[in-house]
Enzyme design. Structure first.
Site, PDB file in Angstrom:
ATOM      1  CG  ASP A  81      -1.970   1.143   1.015  1.00  0.00           C
ATOM      2  OD1 ASP A  81      -2.977   0.896   0.345  1.00  0.00           O
ATOM      3  OD2 ASP A  81      -1.717   2.289   1.468  1.00  0.00           O
TER       4      ASP A  81
HETATM    5  N1  LIG Z   1       1.841   3.987 -12.966  1.00  0.00           N
HETATM    6  C1  LIG Z   1       2.114   4.625 -11.799  1.00  0.00           C
HETATM    7  N2  LIG Z   1       1.380   4.291 -10.700  1.00  0.00           N
HETATM    8  C2  LIG Z   1       1.686   4.961  -9.561  1.00  0.00           C
HETATM    9  C3  LIG Z   1       2.685   5.956  -9.476  1.00  0.00           C
HETATM   10  N3  LIG Z   1       2.728   6.404  -8.177  1.00  0.00           N
HETATM   11  C4  LIG Z   1       1.779   5.711  -7.494  1.00  0.00           C
HETATM   12  N4  LIG Z   1       1.166   4.819  -8.322  1.00  0.00           N
HETATM   13  C5  LIG Z   1       0.080   3.874  -8.001  1.00  0.00           C
HETATM   14  O1  LIG Z   1      -0.774   4.446  -7.028  1.00  0.00           O
HETATM   15  C6  LIG Z   1      -1.449   3.373  -6.386  1.00  0.00           C
HETATM   16  C7  LIG Z   1      -1.385   3.614  -4.891  1.00  0.00           C
HETATM   17  O2  LIG Z   1      -2.605   3.188  -4.321  1.00  0.00           O
HETATM   18  P1  LIG Z   1      -2.690   1.866  -3.413  1.00  0.00           P
HETATM   19  O3  LIG Z   1      -3.923   1.988  -2.601  1.00  0.00           O
HETATM   20  O4  LIG Z   1      -1.401   1.600  -2.734  1.00  0.00           O
HETATM   21  O5  LIG Z   1      -2.848   0.672  -4.464  1.00  0.00           O
HETATM   22  P2  LIG Z   1      -4.084   0.343  -5.425  1.00  0.00           P
HETATM   23  O6  LIG Z   1      -3.917   1.051  -6.710  1.00  0.00           O
HETATM   24  O7  LIG Z   1      -5.368   0.537  -4.692  1.00  0.00           O
HETATM   25  O8  LIG Z   1      -3.849  -1.211  -5.734  1.00  0.00           O
HETATM   26  P3  LIG Z   1      -3.882  -2.391  -4.653  1.00  0.00           P
HETATM   27  O9  LIG Z   1      -2.480  -2.949  -4.622  1.00  0.00           O
HETATM   28  O10 LIG Z   1      -4.885  -3.367  -5.211  1.00  0.00           O
HETATM   29  O11 LIG Z   1      -4.311  -1.792  -3.340  1.00  0.00           O
HETATM   30  C8  LIG Z   1      -0.731   2.077  -6.759  1.00  0.00           C
HETATM   31  O12 LIG Z   1      -1.475   1.352  -7.721  1.00  0.00           O
HETATM   32  C9  LIG Z   1       0.573   2.592  -7.345  1.00  0.00           C
HETATM   33  O13 LIG Z   1       1.107   1.702  -8.286  1.00  0.00           O
HETATM   34  C10 LIG Z   1       3.426   6.272 -10.666  1.00  0.00           C
HETATM   35  O14 LIG Z   1       4.307   7.143 -10.700  1.00  0.00           O
HETATM   36  N5  LIG Z   1       3.112   5.577 -11.795  1.00  0.00           N
END
Ligand SMILES: Nc1nc2c(ncn2[C@@H]2O[C@H](COP(=O)(O)OP(=O)(O)OP(=O)(O)O)[C@@H](O)[C@H]2O)c(=O)[nH]1
Length: 204
Positions: A81
């Site tokens: 996360d």
């Molecule tokens: N492509 C990309 N994604 C980013 C970047 N910075 C943050 N993220 C994404 O932002 C999201 C952070 O939210 P989280 O709640 O940790 O994860 P999520 O997208 O909900 O996915 P889960 O692992 O299923 O919880 C993640 O999917 C990271 O990969 C970036 O610079 N590029």
């Protein structure tokens, strides 16, 4: 693949395309399982109880991993996360493009941190955790630049906690970035790969 022949089955408990791409590119064989977790409710509870941001990231990662690990006791389940903190305020993935605009205007010209918590579960409990902090600093870009960036990237920004994607033109938002590229994208590979070698998943 760089996997040991006796490696356990690896599961990435994530719906993040970015995390999946990072782990795939690193040469790790794994299966995807998408946990159903009410992250907003957990975040709100942690915020209300003044839980530190790094602990909150680990609590959220545990919630995702445990959901999947429950039915896969022999597999190695990895979850992560990522929290964004700017001057003590927590930011989340934007709900829509207007929220993305507002969030990028709030982060413009300021420093923020991406706090990534990762956990591995096996046999029904956590066997590893890591917290990696990525220091980021956005330049004071113009509204004209911001409009062009939002138009170029569109809704792909809604899947990112910072409303930016560093691996694309989003790199132009920054004056400087710190730490591993993979950590910014949401899956810090150096600590994770070290663990996978120690846990006899990857060849040493
Ligand atoms: N492509 C990309 N994604 C980013 C970047 N910075 C943050 N993220 C994404 O932002 C999201 C952070 O939210 P989280 O709640 O940790 O994860 P999520 O997208 O909900 O996915 P889960 O692992 O299923 O919880 C993640 O999917 C990271 O990969 C970036 O610079 N590029």
């Amino acid at each position: 693949m760089m996997m040991r022949p006796d490696a356990p089955h690896v599961v990435l408990a994530s719906g993040s395309a970015s995390r999946r791409a990072v782990l795939q590119a690193a040469g790790v064989a794994f299966e995807i399982a998408t946990p159903q977790v009410d992250e907003a409710a957990i975040k709100d509870a942690c915020r209300a109880e003044d839980v530190p941001v790094a602990d909150t990231a680990l609590i959220l990662a545990d919630a995702k991993a445990s959901r999947i690990a429950r039915t896969r006791p022999d597999d190695l389940v990895i979850a992560a996360d990522q929290m964004l903190v700017c001057d003590g305020a927590w930011y989340d993935k934007p709900a829509d493009m207007e929220a993305a605009r507002v969030q990028l205007q709030a982060l413009r010209g300021r420093k923020h941190e991406l706090v990534s918590g990762m956990v591995a579960w096996r046999g029904g409990h956590r066997v590893w955790q890591d917290v990696t902090v990525s220091p980021m600093e956005m330049r004071d870009f113009s509204d004209e630049f911001l409009d062009a960036y939002l138009a170029l990237e569109g809704p792909t920004l809604l899947g990112s906690v910072g409303a930016y994607r560093l691996e694309g033109p989003g790199v132009q938002l920054f004056a400087r970035v710190g730490g591993e590229h993979s950590a910014i994208l949401g899956l810090p590979l150096m600590p994770l790969l070290r663990f996978l070698r120690q846990h006899h998943v990857l060849l040493d």
